[in-house]
Design a protein around this motif. Structure first.
Motif, PDB file in Angstrom:
ATOM      1  N   ARG A  14       8.267 -59.459  35.590  1.00 28.93           N
ATOM      2  CA  ARG A  14       9.099 -60.662  35.516  1.00 28.93           C
ATOM      3  C   ARG A  14       9.209 -61.251  36.922  1.00 28.93           C
ATOM      4  N   ASP A  15       8.384 -62.259  37.190  1.00 27.75           N
ATOM      5  CA  ASP A  15       8.338 -62.839  38.531  1.00 27.75           C
ATOM      6  C   ASP A  15       8.923 -64.246  38.599  1.00 27.75           C
ATOM      7  N   GLU A  16       9.152 -64.875  37.447  1.00 28.05           N
ATOM      8  CA  GLU A  16       9.644 -66.250  37.446  1.00 28.05           C
ATOM      9  C   GLU A  16      11.151 -66.291  37.680  1.00 28.05           C
TER      10      GLU A  16
ATOM     11  N   LYS B 251      15.448 -65.056  30.482  1.00 26.38           N
ATOM     12  CA  LYS B 251      14.505 -65.554  29.499  1.00 26.38           C
ATOM     13  C   LYS B 251      13.786 -64.452  28.735  1.00 26.38           C
ATOM     14  N   THR B 252      13.497 -63.358  29.415  1.00 20.91           N
ATOM     15  CA  THR B 252      12.638 -62.333  28.802  1.00 20.91           C
ATOM     16  C   THR B 252      13.316 -60.987  28.598  1.00 20.91           C
ATOM     17  N   LEU B 253      14.598 -60.881  28.910  1.00 15.75           N
ATOM     18  CA  LEU B 253      15.310 -59.619  28.720  1.00 15.75           C
ATOM     19  C   LEU B 253      16.651 -59.834  28.027  1.00 15.75           C
TER      20      LEU B 253
ATOM     21  N   GLN C 254       8.834 -68.160  25.733  1.00 14.71           N
ATOM     22  CA  GLN C 254       8.119 -67.518  26.838  1.00 14.71           C
ATOM     23  C   GLN C 254       6.814 -66.884  26.356  1.00 14.71           C
TER      24      GLN C 254
ATOM     25  N   PHE D  30       7.097 -58.270  28.461  1.00 11.25           N
ATOM     26  CA  PHE D  30       7.403 -58.587  29.856  1.00 11.25           C
ATOM     27  C   PHE D  30       7.787 -57.356  30.666  1.00 11.25           C
ATOM     28  N   ASN D  31       8.201 -56.291  30.005  1.00 14.57           N
ATOM     29  CA  ASN D  31       8.345 -55.017  30.710  1.00 14.57           C
ATOM     30  C   ASN D  31       6.992 -54.570  31.247  1.00 14.57           C
TER      31      ASN D  31
ATOM     32  N   ALA E 253      13.856 -65.025  35.050  1.00 14.42           N
ATOM     33  CA  ALA E 253      13.048 -64.256  34.106  1.00 14.42           C
ATOM     34  C   ALA E 253      13.879 -63.197  33.386  1.00 14.42           C
ATOM     35  N   TRP E 254      14.853 -62.615  34.074  1.00 14.45           N
ATOM     36  CA  TRP E 254      15.699 -61.594  33.463  1.00 14.45           C
ATOM     37  C   TRP E 254      16.449 -62.157  32.260  1.00 14.45           C
TER      38      TRP E 254
END
Length: 505
Positions: A404-406, A412-414, A75, A399-400, A409-410
């Motif tokens: 996270r709009d995708e 992939k990026t969290l 990402q 991403f924080n 996303a939660w």
């Protein structure tokens, strides 16, 4: 600052854009992993003194851990293209001091991997010359010659090195795959062994921490796909895709090779591995194929060591270049060749460092495998895994900040980066717990390895704080997004204040 339009050819700072393809990245990263070296050395050691009969399962588990890490890494790679890779990612996610700490740490690790692997190249080349040509040459002369050759090749276009690594990699992978397939199809010593994938086997492993260390060391370099982003066609698609493919294919390959190695000797695998060590798979070649395969493997081990050392020479070079371009290290390191656009000065500095390191071990009477090829990899692996842990946190931080709009996303990026950080923490703990066992030494030099890593990171962090107070214009350059990345950041995020300040700087 010189105007780009009036800069002379001698002051070029640009890499050769869109010069390598997606497949070039995959080949270079996979070559850095040195599949034949892993199969011929690390897997037998794991069978003997690490994960035991659970070695194949350990490689499969490591594959899953690294795939989870790759989710967040990919990402970041989709949004940030930089030769600084981890250094730039961390700066954007956790701030400049942490970013520079990571940059110096990973640069030091990659810089030391090249001479560490060159030590193995020197040892096996000297052995090859003596065995087949009756020529006796000290290992360190062979190592030095390889490092000089890497220096020369790296001053040309990146495509030259990519093609060389691609050819060497294809040949070694084919020969290993043929050996493992033949051994497995033949049923090995006692037939198939599906029970080696039972997790309960880890309880009986000689030293599971050693097994996981060897597995992670086998992948060191996969994350360097991002380093070549500035020289890649369509990097925002090519880099993430290449990273996933490199992790998965290496994982599948290593797991299958470890399984074939276990099947080959059956219930006697551990005993045979303790006795044969680096000749383990060569003996399997004699048993399940024909002697010519073993001879080919003797030569390919040498080329595999060269390919691996050369790949990390390129990796370290690009970190020197990136930090030089940002003005953190001497700016001369950020210059590129007028014609080939290769970071030739950074390549020369890396070669000199590697030659000095080899000379240090040689004059000190160090063994190219037991000392140069073991102590340095422990330092490098600990540094890189620690950096990967921090990068996972940097993904969350980045991403924080931008949101996270995708879809998903939660995850992939969290969640994925958090799981990746937790897994890397466990591996760091296991490595620290087994560090003297891995080095086969209780010397102070070995026990101090974790402090070397911490000290390098601390220097980077403190240096950034110093620049913030005394040289704010240089501080602003830490982890700078170059070229179109600055515009992308402005478009993709609402956090524009920092980027506007950079643009004015």
């Amino acid at each position: 600052m010189s105007n780009p339009s009036t800069a002379t050819a001698d002051t070029s700072t640009q890499l050769l854009k869109s010069s390598i393809t997606f497949f070039h990245i995959v080949f270079m990263v996979t070559a850095a992993a040195a599949p034949l070296v892993v199969v011929s050395a690390y897997i037998p050691i794991s069978i003997a003194w690490g994960a035991g009969v659970s070695t194949a399962l350990t490689y499969a588990a490591t594959t899953l851990i690294l795939l989870v890490f790759t989710v967040g890494f990919a990402q970041m790679a989709k949004r940030i293209t930089s030769a600084g890779a981890f250094y730039t990612f961390t700066t954007q996610g956790l701030g400049k001091p942490t970013g520079l700490a990571v940059g110096l740490t990973v640069m030091s690790a990659y810089s030391m991997i090249s001479p560490a692997i060159a030590g193995g190249f020197g040892f096996y080349t000297a052995l090859l010359l003596e065995t087949y040509l009756s020529i006796k040459v000290a290992w360190y002369w062979c190592s030095a010659a390889s490092l000089v050759l890497m220096w020369i090749i790296s001053t040309f276009r990146i495509t030259y090195g990519a093609k060389i690594l691609s050819v060497l990699l294809i040949v070694e992978v084919l020969i290993i795959a043929a050996l493992c397939l033949t051994t497995t199809v033949a049923g090995g010593a006692e037939g198939q062994m599906p029970h080696v994938f039972d997790p309960s086997g880890w309880n009986a492993a000689p030293a599971i921490g050693v097994g996981f260390f060897l597995a992670f060391w086998s992948w060191i370099g996969f994350e360097t796909t991002a380093i070549y982003g500035e020289e890649t066609m369509d990097p925002k698609k090519a880099v993430p895709r290449a990273t996933y493919i490199a992790v998965f294919t290496l994982g599948l390959f290593y797991t299958f090779a470890a399984y074939a190695g276990l099947v080959g000797f059956g219930s006697n695998s551990t005993t045979q591995a303790e006795t044969l060590v680096d000749q383990y798979f060569f003996e399997l070649a004699d048993i399940y194929t024909f002697h010519g395969v073993r001879v080919i493997m003797d030569f390919l081990v040498v080329t595999s060591f060269f390919a691996c050392s050369f790949a990390f020479h390129n990796n370290a070079t690009r970190y020197f270049y990136s930090l030089g371009r940002d003005g953190i290290l001497p700016k001369a390191l950020g210059r590129t060749h007028a014609e080939h656009k290769a970071p030739h000065i950074a390549a020369g500095v890396q070669a000199v460092i590697a030659l000095f390191t080899v000379a240090l071990f040689a004059f000190g009477g160090g063994d190219p495998l037991l000392h140069l090829g073991t102590w340095l990899p422990i330092f490098c692996t600990l540094a890189v895994i620690g950096v990967q842990l921090i990068v996972s946190l940097a993904v969350i931080g980045y991403f924080n900040r931008i949101g996270r709009d995708e879809p998903l996303a939660w995850w992939k990026t969290l969640l994925a980066p958090a799981l990746g950080a937790a897994a890397q923490s466990v591996v760091v703990f296991l490595l620290l717990k087994n560090i003297t066992f891995l080095a086969d030494s209780e010397t102070l030099v070995v026990k101090m390895i974790p402090f070397y890593v911490i000290a390098i990171a601390a220097v980077g962090f403190v240096y950034a704080l110093y620049l913030r107070g005394s040289h704010p214009e240089r501080y602003a350059m830490i982890g700078k997004l170059h070229d179109d990345e600055l515009e992308d950041a402005l478009v993709d995020t609402d956090y524009v204040g920092e980027y506007e300040d950079r643009a004015r700087t």
